[in-house]
Design a protein around this motif. Structure first.
Motif, mmCIF file in Angstrom:
data_model
loop_
_atom_site.group_PDB
_atom_site.id
_atom_site.type_symbol
_atom_site.label_atom_id
_atom_site.label_comp_id
_atom_site.label_asym_id
_atom_site.label_seq_id
_atom_site.Cartn_x
_atom_site.Cartn_y
_atom_site.Cartn_z
ATOM 1 N N GLY A 177 29.260 7.075 77.315
ATOM 2 C CA GLY A 177 30.027 6.589 78.461
ATOM 3 C C GLY A 177 31.500 6.957 78.339
ATOM 4 N N LEU A 178 32.076 6.734 77.153
ATOM 5 C CA LEU A 178 33.478 7.084 76.931
ATOM 6 C C LEU A 178 33.705 8.577 77.183
ATOM 7 C CD1 LEU A 178 34.251 5.173 73.602
ATOM 8 C CD2 LEU A 178 35.250 4.692 75.813
ATOM 9 N N LEU A 179 32.756 9.378 76.700
ATOM 10 C CA LEU A 179 32.900 10.834 76.825
ATOM 11 C C LEU A 179 32.807 11.259 78.287
ATOM 12 C CD1 LEU A 179 33.318 13.094 74.830
ATOM 13 C CD2 LEU A 179 30.864 13.365 74.649
ATOM 14 N N MET A 180 31.866 10.654 79.025
ATOM 15 C CA MET A 180 31.707 10.992 80.441
ATOM 16 C C MET A 180 32.979 10.663 81.225
ATOM 17 S SD MET A 180 28.918 12.334 81.213
ATOM 18 C CE MET A 180 27.370 12.738 80.456
ATOM 19 N N ALA A 203 38.767 14.349 90.031
ATOM 20 C CA ALA A 203 38.926 12.889 89.981
ATOM 21 C C ALA A 203 37.942 12.282 89.000
ATOM 22 C CB ALA A 203 38.699 12.285 91.357
ATOM 23 N N GLY A 204 37.108 13.110 88.383
ATOM 24 C CA GLY A 204 36.095 12.568 87.489
ATOM 25 C C GLY A 204 34.988 11.935 88.292
ATOM 26 N N PHE A 205 34.058 11.272 87.592
ATOM 27 C CA PHE A 205 32.994 10.578 88.293
ATOM 28 C C PHE A 205 33.531 9.219 88.702
ATOM 29 C CE2 PHE A 205 30.855 13.159 84.928
ATOM 30 C CZ PHE A 205 30.436 14.160 85.771
ATOM 31 N N ALA A 206 33.249 8.819 89.955
ATOM 32 C CA ALA A 206 33.769 7.529 90.412
ATOM 33 C C ALA A 206 32.913 6.399 89.842
ATOM 34 C CB ALA A 206 33.770 7.486 91.938
ATOM 35 N N LEU A 207 33.538 5.256 89.586
ATOM 36 C CA LEU A 207 32.860 4.158 88.907
ATOM 37 C C LEU A 207 31.632 3.640 89.660
ATOM 38 C CD1 LEU A 207 32.553 1.949 86.796
ATOM 39 C CD2 LEU A 207 34.257 0.640 88.024
ATOM 40 N N ILE A 208 31.770 3.420 90.953
ATOM 41 C CA ILE A 208 30.676 2.792 91.691
ATOM 42 C C ILE A 208 29.412 3.660 91.711
ATOM 43 C CG2 ILE A 208 29.993 1.922 93.967
ATOM 44 C CD1 ILE A 208 31.760 0.092 92.224
ATOM 45 N N PRO A 209 29.518 4.953 92.028
ATOM 46 C CA PRO A 209 28.309 5.775 91.935
ATOM 47 C C PRO A 209 27.699 5.772 90.534
ATOM 48 C CG PRO A 209 30.020 6.956 93.084
ATOM 49 C CD PRO A 209 30.640 5.701 92.599
ATOM 50 N N VAL A 210 28.521 5.770 89.500
ATOM 51 C CA VAL A 210 27.994 5.750 88.139
ATOM 52 C C VAL A 210 27.246 4.438 87.899
ATOM 53 C CG1 VAL A 210 28.629 5.607 85.708
ATOM 54 C CG2 VAL A 210 29.691 7.318 87.173
ATOM 55 N N LEU A 211 27.847 3.341 88.307
ATOM 56 C CA LEU A 211 27.223 2.032 88.115
ATOM 57 C C LEU A 211 25.917 1.927 88.899
ATOM 58 C CD1 LEU A 211 27.738 -1.059 87.179
ATOM 59 C CD2 LEU A 211 28.251 -1.346 89.580
ATOM 60 N N VAL A 212 25.990 2.273 90.192
ATOM 61 C CA VAL A 212 24.809 2.160 91.034
ATOM 62 C C VAL A 212 23.724 3.109 90.551
ATOM 63 C CG1 VAL A 212 23.945 2.474 93.368
ATOM 64 C CG2 VAL A 212 26.148 1.410 93.011
ATOM 65 N N PRO A 435 25.959 -0.332 77.747
ATOM 66 C CA PRO A 435 27.128 0.225 77.057
ATOM 67 C C PRO A 435 27.596 1.541 77.670
ATOM 68 C CG PRO A 435 25.387 -0.279 75.489
ATOM 69 C CD PRO A 435 24.802 -0.455 76.850
ATOM 70 N N LEU A 436 26.653 2.288 78.255
ATOM 71 C CA LEU A 436 27.036 3.536 78.922
ATOM 72 C C LEU A 436 28.029 3.242 80.038
ATOM 73 C CD1 LEU A 436 26.228 6.664 79.393
ATOM 74 C CD2 LEU A 436 24.840 5.769 81.238
ATOM 75 N N VAL A 437 27.683 2.247 80.864
ATOM 76 C CA VAL A 437 28.562 1.915 81.983
ATOM 77 C C VAL A 437 29.867 1.306 81.483
ATOM 78 C CG1 VAL A 437 28.783 0.492 84.039
ATOM 79 C CG2 VAL A 437 26.641 1.643 83.555
ATOM 80 N N LEU A 438 29.768 0.413 80.498
ATOM 81 C CA LEU A 438 30.991 -0.206 79.983
ATOM 82 C C LEU A 438 31.894 0.851 79.348
ATOM 83 C CD1 LEU A 438 32.177 -3.057 79.792
ATOM 84 C CD2 LEU A 438 31.505 -3.036 77.412
ATOM 85 N N GLY A 439 31.308 1.776 78.599
ATOM 86 C CA GLY A 439 32.077 2.861 77.999
ATOM 87 C C GLY A 439 32.757 3.672 79.083
ATOM 88 N N PHE A 440 32.025 3.896 80.156
ATOM 89 C CA PHE A 440 32.596 4.664 81.257
ATOM 90 C C PHE A 440 33.803 3.945 81.856
ATOM 91 C CE2 PHE A 440 32.989 6.196 85.529
ATOM 92 C CZ PHE A 440 32.921 7.566 85.315
ATOM 93 N N ILE A 441 33.692 2.614 81.987
ATOM 94 C CA ILE A 441 34.815 1.842 82.538
ATOM 95 C C ILE A 441 36.004 1.879 81.580
ATOM 96 C CG2 ILE A 441 35.574 -0.488 83.152
ATOM 97 C CD1 ILE A 441 32.719 -1.055 84.076
ATOM 98 N N LEU A 442 35.710 1.761 80.277
ATOM 99 C CA LEU A 442 36.801 1.627 79.305
ATOM 100 C C LEU A 442 37.358 2.969 78.844
ATOM 101 C CD1 LEU A 442 35.338 -1.228 77.117
ATOM 102 C CD2 LEU A 442 37.033 -1.373 78.925
ATOM 103 N N GLY A 443 36.691 4.065 79.217
ATOM 104 C CA GLY A 443 37.108 5.389 78.746
ATOM 105 C C GLY A 443 38.588 5.686 78.941
ATOM 106 N N PRO A 444 39.078 5.597 80.183
ATOM 107 C CA PRO A 444 40.494 5.907 80.393
ATOM 108 C C PRO A 444 41.406 4.987 79.582
ATOM 109 C CG PRO A 444 39.343 5.717 82.488
ATOM 110 C CD PRO A 444 38.380 5.275 81.435
ATOM 111 N N MET A 445 40.982 3.733 79.410
ATOM 112 C CA MET A 445 41.813 2.778 78.672
ATOM 113 C C MET A 445 41.943 3.222 77.213
ATOM 114 S SD MET A 445 41.342 -1.206 79.117
ATOM 115 C CE MET A 445 40.903 -2.081 77.669
#
Lengths: 506, 337, 159
Positions: A177-180, A203-212, A435-445
């Protein structure tokens, strides 16, 4: 603010029929948005900010606050009923809510989760009322170093929680997730990473499409894979939980409330992490940890109390510093600003009643959402009686609309499909998706703050370990990894020999 | 008789619906038949988003239609701008942005679209303000230059990211004062300002509207406004002009407003302009501008294009001198200021 | 503790291999980004974090694959790959994906309500979700409700 001004405000609110109507309306809209995967609290608020602009300030704010509470509470419906979190905040709710529904206890699970949500919101809001000025200062103590560790801590917890028998898979999903999240323009130099010259990828992958995709599409695929007709009969006579049953878990409620509020206060970290951390703490302190993940009432209550307590917490930096504590709170901040109530240190000086008023609206909205949620449990639970092969095409249409609606981009629909397939394959191979989704959310942070912190000190890493809050976060992450490292076979030995840093080896 | 009356009433009803007065000659003015969408290429809650929302609320009445705001952030706004550009030219999709951002995309090599491809409806002008934490030992612009000279490349300045207006201001300052600094990028204007309040960085040079509230709360102290005239900020006081210390400092700052593709049908542009003129003059927008520590503006048509062109010379060449440009401004036909 | 690991051994090898290749690709991509320019040194180079993350994921993927291989050797022959995949439900997954892709592709190329009705009906019938009549009713109601709610109530633009 004394209890009396609060009481006076509250009385004034509930005796105003227009106000109560708007609070109920906002609450119901919020519940619907929260329930539909892909439609988030953030989106509900940003749509309603425009729609309510013409209303007097007080009414507009009431609608928005009720929507916020409704959306965070309503998301648990889809988590419990179809194993898809309605908003990112309910990922942890799925873990126990859905198993409960499969055992025929869906109505009970919804009733409990709504009650826990209500208690959580009330807890967070009372913290807002009491500690607003004090907690506002804590938010400022979080610098780039702390944010970096917070991201790593989040991955470590989610990874070990969602893959209890094989934590390496949880952490791998987190790192993936972090890598994505690194795809797209980087947050510091706007350098295009892994974009292959395509503007859409910048813009990278947007959060909502990734989550959904990861949850919704993944669930659709795994339901359609099985050819069995699964219809769950659920027990309908116990929607409203007995008081004694809820109060028995008072420790979890108080602790999760405290955790949720604190996480809400931290800028940029919201309901999703709050529910994970609460869930983790509940599991560690529970007398029946083996129940977690197969239908634990404690887990459900902890996760729901945590994410709802976050609301009140997230409002604290909004009102005292003008800094949003979570994404929906950012929209609320914008709404307050365009209505002439500029949030920030001066808000209390210029509008002395405003905090009491907002707290009163929150309390009214919470009660309204509580009632609305319990009224419609029975019709909702009927969803479980529909054969899932007939339900999933409709869920797919909603998933597509949800991914598309957020920014009106066709590309996002393909992102949703791709992450759906990825999530499905990972799940088939025994990896958890959360964790994939959470990693994706936290990646930029993690990414921006690590590099920013290194730049601030010209390469000196010592503040990562010497700043007090940093040190606590490092210790907690290391503890989590070490305590969950009875990994199968030789991996454990190898990891111990390397003395792993939190999150594997970052 | 009854039939005649019915016919007349029906005619008026139909005319009212399609928005044409019977008997009026000439091209029909454009009247939107369904809600208009403004794609804001930035996250909700930022300066652009707030400006767009407040403008939309005031433009709805003269247009007689709802205006829906959609946030499509990413790549410094480039993606949202491209989405709007790719939509049909029917007048139902607008965007909103700052002049600085609209200019930068071509120079930074993100889009082929230049600032000359858009029409602008500006309602605000925000100058950059140099601010430090309230307890900072740096007292004025002279003090800042001395500090930057005493610790070359070590004074930290936060901005909303590479190529953002705060970064451009810092680069302009570096070139004008002959100093160096350490650039620390954040995810937006608000986090950059908070970083200065929290003491993570020493200086912030973001736009006045982003720093206004922290200045009023006495969490930040303004050293100067990067313009030739002092700035009067409600509830804070006067912020001196930087030109009192660095006389020929080139003004930095951004216009904010709604933008539409330049090749829209003339009738649509006229209708948008009429609604904009009405909205820009409302008390709501004027008081919003004043409260945010910005100058109220009402620029559209050729005047808006002219100020954008003048800004483009500064912005494009500063980006070039800072080594950030992917394409030379000369190649884009932007002359040196 | 070894029981789950050995049961999932073939999946572990496959997942380890796939994620290993993916992370290797990310690692190569990250290392090819400039590490040192006039704007940045390695401290804040854009490739720093992706490179570190990809390296960690690569190591984890290799560990998982090796563990899987060790357990795999202990197992004896299985039924043919194709037969097992079909039994697992691969055919249904592919059909779902194909329908989903068709829907995504046709979006914006035909009216959304009609497309939705058509899709819900086809998929429900194809997977024997309910009877054809109920499927038709569900398709029409979904199409009408989704279109109405999103365009009229939430003011969300549909393709």
């Amino acid at each position: 603010m004394t209890p009396w001004t609060l009481l006076a405000e509250f009385t004034r609110l509930v005796t105003n029929p227009m106000m109560m109507f708007l609070v109920l309306l906002g609450g119901q809209v919020g519940i619907i948005f929260g329930m539909l995967p892909g439609l988030t609290a953030t989106m509900a608020l940003s749509l309603l900010t425009g729609l309510t602009f013409g209303l007097p300030v007080e009414y507009a704010i009431a609608v928005l606050i009720a929507t916020y509470v409704g959306a965070i509470t309503g998301g648990s419906r889809s988590a419990v009923l179809i194993n898809i979190p309605g908003t990112p905040a309910q990922a942890a709710v799925c873990l126990d809510g859905y198993p409960l529904a499969m055992q025929g206890r869906a109505a009970e699970a919804i009733g409990l989760s709504v009650t826990a949500s209500t208690l959580g919101t009330l807890f967070g809001v009372s913290m807002l009322a009491v500690f607003a000025p004090l907690l506002g200062q804590v938010a400022l103590k979080f610098g780039s170093w702390e944010f970096f560790w917070l991201a790593i801590f989040g991955i470590v917890i989610a990874g070990s929680l969602t893959a209890p028998t094989d934590p390496i898979k949880g952490w791998m999903a987190g790192f993936l997730g972090l890598l994505m999240a690194t795809v797209g323009l980087d947050g510091i130099h706007a350098f295009p990473r892994f974009t292959f010259g395509r503007v859409e990828l910048q813009a990278g992958f947007a959060l909502i499409p990734v989550l959904v995709g990861a949850y919704g599409m993944g669930e659709i695929l795994s339901v359609m894979r099985r050819d069995e007709r699964l219809v769950v009969e659920t027990n309908l006579d116990r929607v409203i939980p007995r008081v004694r049953e809820v109060l028995r878990h008072w420790r979890h409620i108080l602790r999760s409330g405290l955790i949720g509020t604190t996480i809400g206060v931290i800028p940029g970290v919201g309901e999703d992490i709050a529910s994970w951390v609460s869930y983790d703490t509940a599991k560690r302190t529970s007398r029946t940890p083996e129940q977690f993940g197969v239908g634990s009432i404690e887990g459900l209550i902890a996760a729901e109390t945590g994410d709802n307590a976050c609301i009140g917490g997230a409002m604290i930096p909004v009102l005292t510093l003008g800094v949003p504590g979570s994404a929906p709170a950012a929209v609320l901040l914008a709404a307050l600003t365009i209505h002439g109530l500029q949030p920030g240190p001066l808000l209390v000086l210029k509008h002395p009643h405003v905090i009491a008023e907002i707290v009163a609206i929150f309390v009214a909205a919470t009660l309204a959402v509580f009632i609305l949620s319990l009224i419609f449990v029975r019709p909702m639970v009927r969803v479980l009686l529909v054969p899932r092969q007939a339900l999933m095409p409709i869920v797919y249409v909603l998933a597509v609309v949800g991914s598309y609606a957020i920014a009106a981009r066709q590309f996002d629909v393909y992102v949703m499909l791709a992450f759906g397939l990825l999530g499905f394959l990972l799940q088939a191979a025994g990896f958890p998706v959360a964790p994939l989704v959470l990693g994706f959310i936290l990646g930029p942070m993690a990414d921006d703050n690590l590099r920013r912190a290194l730049t601030l000190t010209a390469g000196d890493p010592t503040p990562f370990f010497t700043r007090p809050i940093s040190a606590i976060l490092v210790a907690l992450s290391a503890l989590t990894v070490l305590s969950r490292t009875p990994l199968p076979g030789w991996v454990a030995g190898r990891f111990r020999a390397l003395r792993p840093r939190p999150g594997g080896a970052a | 008789m009854t039939r005649l009356a019915t016919t007349v009433i029906l005619m008026f009803l139909v005319a009212g619906l399609i928005g044409v007065d019977p008997g009026q000659a000439g091209p029909a003015p454009w009247k939107p038949a369904r809600p208009i969408t403004i794609i804001v290429p930035w996250a909700a809650g930022g300066s652009t988003d707030m400006t767009a929302r407040i403008m939309a609320s005031q433009m709805e009445k003269p247009l007689g239609q709802r205006i829906v705001i959609i946030n499509s952030p990413g790549a410094g706004g480039a993606i949202g701008m491209k989405e709007v550009w790719d939509r049909p030219r029917d007048g139902y999709t607008w965007t909103a942005n700052s002049s600085t951002a609209a200019i930068s995309y071509a120079v930074l090599g993100q889009l082929d679209l230049t600032h000359r491809d858009w029409l602008y409806f500006y309602s605000l002008y925000a100058p950059n303000v140099i601010a430090v934490r309230a307890d900072s030992p740096i007292k004025d612009v002279k003090g800042l230059i001395d500090a930057m000279k005493a610790r070359p490349g070590a004074v930290t300045v936060s901005s909303a990211g590479a190529g953002s207006s705060g970064h451009l201001a810092a680069e302009t300052f570096r070139l004008a004062a002959g100093t160096t600094y350490r650039h620390i990028a954040y995810a937006g204007g608000a986090p950059a300002v908070v970083a200065a309040v929290a003491g993570e960085v020493e200086v912030v040079m973001q736009l006045s509207m982003e720093a206004a509230e922290m200045l009023r709360a006495k969490r930040l102290r303004a050293l100067a406004v990067m313009s030739s005239t002092p700035l009067e900020l409600d509830g804070y006081g006067t912020i001196p002009a930087i030109t009192t210390i660095i006389p020929n400092f080139a003004e930095t700052g951004s216009y904010f407003g709604v933008m539409v593709p330049r090749d829209l049908p003339a009738a649509v542009v006229a209708a948008v302009d009429e609604a904009f003129q009405f909205a820009a003059d409302t008390f709501t927008l004027r008081s919003f501008a004043k409260h945010m520590g910005t100058a109220h503006a009402s620029l559209s048509g050729k005047r808006a294009s002219d100020v954008t062109e003048a800004k483009a010379r500064r912005v494009a060449w500063t980006l070039f001198d800072a080594g950030l440009a992917k394409r030379s401004p000369a190649e884009l036909g932007i002359p040196k200021p | 503790m070894n029981a789950p690991a050995s049961r999932s051994a073939p999946a572990d090898v496959a997942a380890g291999l796939a994620l290993g290749v993916l992370s290797l690709a990310f690692l190569v991509g990250a290392l090819r980004m400039p590490m040192h320019t006039m704007h940045w040194t390695w401290l804040n180079a854009p490739g720093l974090v992706p490179a570190v993350l990809a390296a960690v994921l690569l190591a984890q993927a290799l560990a998982l694959m090796l563990r899987g291989l060790r357990h795999l050797r202990a197992r004896s022959g299985d039924a043919g790959l194709v037969a097992r995949a079909l039994q697992w439900g691969a055919g249904r997954v592919v059909l779902t994906l194909a329908l989903a892709l068709a829907f995504a592709f046709l979006m914006g190329r035909m009216p959304f309500a009609i497309l939705t009705a058509f899709f819900v009906f086809t998929m429900t019938v194809a997977f024997r979700g309910t009877t054809a009549w109920k499927a038709a009713a569900s398709a029409l109601i979904t199409a009408a409700a989704v279109t109405w709610v999103f365009t009229r109530v939430f003011l969300v633009p549909l393709p």
